[in-house]
Design a protein around this motif. Structure first.
Motif, PDB file in Angstrom:
ATOM      1  N   ARG A  60       0.832  -1.205   0.031  1.00  0.00           N
ATOM      2  CA  ARG A  60       0.011  -0.037  -0.022  1.00  0.00           C
ATOM      3  C   ARG A  60       0.950   1.241  -0.132  1.00  0.00           C
ATOM      4  NH1 ARG A  60      -3.224   0.565   5.324  1.00  0.00           N
ATOM      5  NH2 ARG A  60      -1.061   1.422   5.792  1.00  0.00           N
ATOM      6  N   ALA A  61       2.093   0.987   0.696  1.00  0.00           N
ATOM      7  CA  ALA A  61       2.912   2.503   0.879  1.00  0.00           C
ATOM      8  C   ALA A  61       3.988   2.588  -0.303  1.00  0.00           C
ATOM      9  CB  ALA A  61       3.576   2.407   2.118  1.00  0.00           C
ATOM     10  N   ALA A  62       3.944   1.481  -1.016  1.00  0.00           N
ATOM     11  CA  ALA A  62       5.242   1.272  -2.263  1.00  0.00           C
ATOM     12  C   ALA A  62       4.730   2.413  -3.144  1.00  0.00           C
ATOM     13  CB  ALA A  62       5.097   0.072  -2.922  1.00  0.00           C
ATOM     14  N   PRO A  63       5.829   3.040  -3.858  1.00  0.00           N
ATOM     15  CA  PRO A  63       5.878   4.064  -4.930  1.00  0.00           C
ATOM     16  C   PRO A  63       4.936   3.360  -6.001  1.00  0.00           C
ATOM     17  CG  PRO A  63       7.810   3.953  -4.262  1.00  0.00           C
ATOM     18  CD  PRO A  63       7.178   2.730  -3.335  1.00  0.00           C
ATOM     19  N   GLY A  64       3.731   3.981  -6.693  1.00  0.00           N
ATOM     20  CA  GLY A  64       3.105   3.424  -7.466  1.00  0.00           C
ATOM     21  C   GLY A  64       2.038   2.191  -7.078  1.00  0.00           C
ATOM     22  N   GLY A  65       2.237   1.667  -5.667  1.00  0.00           N
ATOM     23  CA  GLY A  65       1.431   0.878  -5.110  1.00  0.00           C
ATOM     24  C   GLY A  65       1.584  -0.610  -5.710  1.00  0.00           C
ATOM     25  N   GLU A  66       3.057  -0.873  -5.996  1.00  0.00           N
ATOM     26  CA  GLU A  66       3.599  -2.149  -6.474  1.00  0.00           C
ATOM     27  C   GLU A  66       5.075  -2.364  -5.916  1.00  0.00           C
ATOM     28  OE1 GLU A  66       2.934  -2.168 -10.606  1.00  0.00           O
ATOM     29  OE2 GLU A  66       4.479  -0.916 -11.038  1.00  0.00           O
ATOM     30  N   ALA A  67       5.410  -3.424  -5.619  1.00  0.00           N
ATOM     31  CA  ALA A  67       6.781  -3.795  -5.437  1.00  0.00           C
ATOM     32  C   ALA A  67       7.031  -5.265  -5.709  1.00  0.00           C
ATOM     33  CB  ALA A  67       6.853  -3.782  -3.864  1.00  0.00           C
ATOM     34  N   CYS A  68       8.277  -5.616  -5.943  1.00  0.00           N
ATOM     35  CA  CYS A  68       8.681  -6.845  -6.116  1.00  0.00           C
ATOM     36  C   CYS A  68       9.419  -7.587  -4.912  1.00  0.00           C
ATOM     37  CB  CYS A  68       9.765  -6.931  -7.238  1.00  0.00           C
ATOM     38  SG  CYS A  68      11.402  -6.026  -6.987  1.00  0.00           S
ATOM     39  N   VAL A  69       9.614  -8.811  -4.991  1.00  0.00           N
ATOM     40  CA  VAL A  69       9.950  -9.539  -3.807  1.00  0.00           C
ATOM     41  C   VAL A  69      11.366  -8.802  -3.369  1.00  0.00           C
ATOM     42  CG1 VAL A  69      10.930 -11.614  -2.961  1.00  0.00           C
ATOM     43  CG2 VAL A  69       9.130 -11.457  -4.581  1.00  0.00           C
ATOM     44  N   ALA A  70      12.136  -8.340  -4.135  1.00  0.00           N
ATOM     45  CA  ALA A  70      13.537  -7.683  -3.693  1.00  0.00           C
ATOM     46  C   ALA A  70      13.301  -6.550  -2.917  1.00  0.00           C
ATOM     47  CB  ALA A  70      14.423  -7.520  -4.845  1.00  0.00           C
ATOM     48  N   ASP A  71      12.239  -5.670  -3.411  1.00  0.00           N
ATOM     49  CA  ASP A  71      11.967  -4.504  -2.518  1.00  0.00           C
ATOM     50  C   ASP A  71      11.557  -4.799  -1.075  1.00  0.00           C
ATOM     51  OD1 ASP A  71      12.389  -3.083  -4.651  1.00  0.00           O
ATOM     52  OD2 ASP A  71      10.318  -3.242  -5.392  1.00  0.00           O
ATOM     53  N   LEU A  72      10.785  -6.087  -0.775  1.00  0.00           N
ATOM     54  CA  LEU A  72      10.168  -6.640   0.308  1.00  0.00           C
ATOM     55  C   LEU A  72      11.027  -7.105   1.467  1.00  0.00           C
ATOM     56  CD1 LEU A  72       6.822  -7.462  -1.151  1.00  0.00           C
ATOM     57  CD2 LEU A  72       7.337  -5.431  -0.042  1.00  0.00           C
ATOM     58  N   VAL A  73      12.150  -7.911   1.012  1.00  0.00           N
ATOM     59  CA  VAL A  73      12.874  -8.578   1.937  1.00  0.00           C
ATOM     60  C   VAL A  73      13.626  -7.758   3.187  1.00  0.00           C
ATOM     61  CG1 VAL A  73      15.229  -9.827   1.712  1.00  0.00           C
ATOM     62  CG2 VAL A  73      13.492 -10.360  -0.017  1.00  0.00           C
ATOM     63  N   ARG A  74      14.340  -6.882   2.635  1.00  0.00           N
ATOM     64  CA  ARG A  74      14.919  -5.939   3.780  1.00  0.00           C
ATOM     65  C   ARG A  74      14.102  -5.345   4.738  1.00  0.00           C
ATOM     66  NH1 ARG A  74      19.361  -2.122   1.669  1.00  0.00           N
ATOM     67  NH2 ARG A  74      20.513  -3.896   1.918  1.00  0.00           N
ATOM     68  N   PRO A  75      12.855  -4.774   4.465  1.00  0.00           N
ATOM     69  CA  PRO A  75      11.905  -4.287   5.258  1.00  0.00           C
ATOM     70  C   PRO A  75      11.127  -5.127   6.142  1.00  0.00           C
ATOM     71  CG  PRO A  75      11.394  -3.337   3.151  1.00  0.00           C
ATOM     72  CD  PRO A  75      12.336  -4.336   2.888  1.00  0.00           C
ATOM     73  N   LEU A  76      10.901  -6.544   5.674  1.00  0.00           N
ATOM     74  CA  LEU A  76      10.194  -7.551   6.330  1.00  0.00           C
ATOM     75  C   LEU A  76      11.366  -8.157   7.332  1.00  0.00           C
ATOM     76  CD1 LEU A  76       7.880  -8.817   3.756  1.00  0.00           C
ATOM     77  CD2 LEU A  76       7.498  -7.709   5.852  1.00  0.00           C
ATOM     78  N   ASP A  77      12.690  -8.178   6.919  1.00  0.00           N
ATOM     79  CA  ASP A  77      14.022  -8.920   7.709  1.00  0.00           C
ATOM     80  C   ASP A  77      13.560 -10.532   7.705  1.00  0.00           C
ATOM     81  OD1 ASP A  77      16.260  -8.913   8.764  1.00  0.00           O
ATOM     82  OD2 ASP A  77      15.225  -9.224  10.826  1.00  0.00           O
ATOM     83  N   LEU A  78      13.105 -10.812   6.273  1.00  0.00           N
ATOM     84  CA  LEU A  78      12.955 -12.290   6.109  1.00  0.00           C
ATOM     85  C   LEU A  78      13.830 -12.401   4.693  1.00  0.00           C
ATOM     86  CD1 LEU A  78       8.927 -12.298   6.417  1.00  0.00           C
ATOM     87  CD2 LEU A  78      10.547 -13.137   7.891  1.00  0.00           C
ATOM     88  N   SER A  79      13.912 -13.757   4.596  1.00  0.00           N
ATOM     89  CA  SER A  79      14.506 -14.256   3.386  1.00  0.00           C
ATOM     90  C   SER A  79      13.530 -14.119   2.144  1.00  0.00           C
ATOM     91  CB  SER A  79      14.909 -15.771   3.683  1.00  0.00           C
ATOM     92  OG  SER A  79      14.094 -16.776   3.685  1.00  0.00           O
ATOM     93  N   GLN A  80      14.120 -14.296   1.053  1.00  0.00           N
ATOM     94  CA  GLN A  80      13.462 -14.126  -0.309  1.00  0.00           C
ATOM     95  C   GLN A  80      12.494 -15.384  -0.341  1.00  0.00           C
ATOM     96  OE1 GLN A  80      14.140 -16.078  -3.219  1.00  0.00           O
ATOM     97  NE2 GLN A  80      12.467 -15.421  -4.169  1.00  0.00           N
ATOM     98  N   PRO A  81      13.005 -16.547  -0.195  1.00  0.00           N
ATOM     99  CA  PRO A  81      12.109 -17.725  -0.009  1.00  0.00           C
ATOM    100  C   PRO A  81      10.731 -17.639   0.421  1.00  0.00           C
ATOM    101  CG  PRO A  81      14.094 -18.577  -0.193  1.00  0.00           C
ATOM    102  CD  PRO A  81      14.428 -17.052   0.009  1.00  0.00           C
ATOM    103  N   THR A  82      10.985 -16.939   1.796  1.00  0.00           N
ATOM    104  CA  THR A  82       9.924 -16.857   2.941  1.00  0.00           C
ATOM    105  C   THR A  82       8.919 -15.673   2.367  1.00  0.00           C
ATOM    106  OG1 THR A  82      11.340 -17.340   4.694  1.00  0.00           O
ATOM    107  CG2 THR A  82       9.453 -16.190   5.122  1.00  0.00           C
ATOM    108  N   VAL A  83       9.592 -14.447   1.911  1.00  0.00           N
ATOM    109  CA  VAL A  83       8.617 -13.401   1.339  1.00  0.00           C
ATOM    110  C   VAL A  83       7.851 -14.066   0.176  1.00  0.00           C
ATOM    111  CG1 VAL A  83       8.923 -11.164   0.161  1.00  0.00           C
ATOM    112  CG2 VAL A  83      10.251 -11.583   2.136  1.00  0.00           C
ATOM    113  N   SER A  84       8.507 -14.717  -0.737  1.00  0.00           N
ATOM    114  CA  SER A  84       7.714 -15.305  -1.850  1.00  0.00           C
ATOM    115  C   SER A  84       6.568 -16.226  -1.710  1.00  0.00           C
ATOM    116  CB  SER A  84       8.760 -16.025  -2.785  1.00  0.00           C
ATOM    117  OG  SER A  84       9.670 -15.143  -3.200  1.00  0.00           O
ATOM    118  N   HIS A  85       7.042 -16.906  -0.399  1.00  0.00           N
ATOM    119  CA  HIS A  85       5.778 -17.808   0.202  1.00  0.00           C
ATOM    120  C   HIS A  85       4.640 -16.894   0.455  1.00  0.00           C
ATOM    121  CE1 HIS A  85       3.602 -20.524   2.573  1.00  0.00           C
ATOM    122  NE2 HIS A  85       3.697 -19.736   3.529  1.00  0.00           N
TER     123      HIS A  85
END
Length: 122
Positions: A60-85
């Protein structure tokens, strides 16, 4: 000896039921069909996870309202496979849309689905 009031056992469509304050009120149009209840339950199960709620807030807060997995890994402090899940669970529940662009997949909120859930919970 206990007596029972026969009006308490009348069907909601019985004419006497409307004058008996102890009788149940007829059900309205807002009753969920079985299939709708199952879809809502799946969506609520998907939402019942702190990481997934954070994914929704990040989208919701992402620019343009969209993000890829790589954009979410760091803020969530989770691994890429976990974010993908988590994104897959949200997508399967109809809460998030995905769009492949080349080798990247971009995710965005499905606002109409979130609005449907909100309206049922009012």
């Amino acid at each position: 000896m206990t007596t029972t009031d026969p009006l308490r056992f009348k069907a909601p469509d019985d004419p006497e039921c409307t004058v008996d304050p102890l009788c149940c009120a007829p059900l309205g149009d807002a009753v969920l069909a079985q299939a709708d209840a199952e879809q809502l339950a799946d969506a609520l199960k998907a939402l019942a996870d702190p990481a997934r709620l954070r994914v929704l807030s990040l989208l919701r807060a992402a620019p343009g309202g969209e993000a890829c997995v790589a954009d979410l890994v760091r803020p969530l402090d989770l691994s890429q496979p976990t974010v993908s899940h988590h994104l897959r669970v949200l997508t399967d529940a109809g809460l998030v849309a995905r769009e492949r662009r080349g080798t990247w997949v971009w995710y965005s909120l499905r606002a109409e689905r979130l609005a449907e859930i909100r309206s049922v919970l009012r």
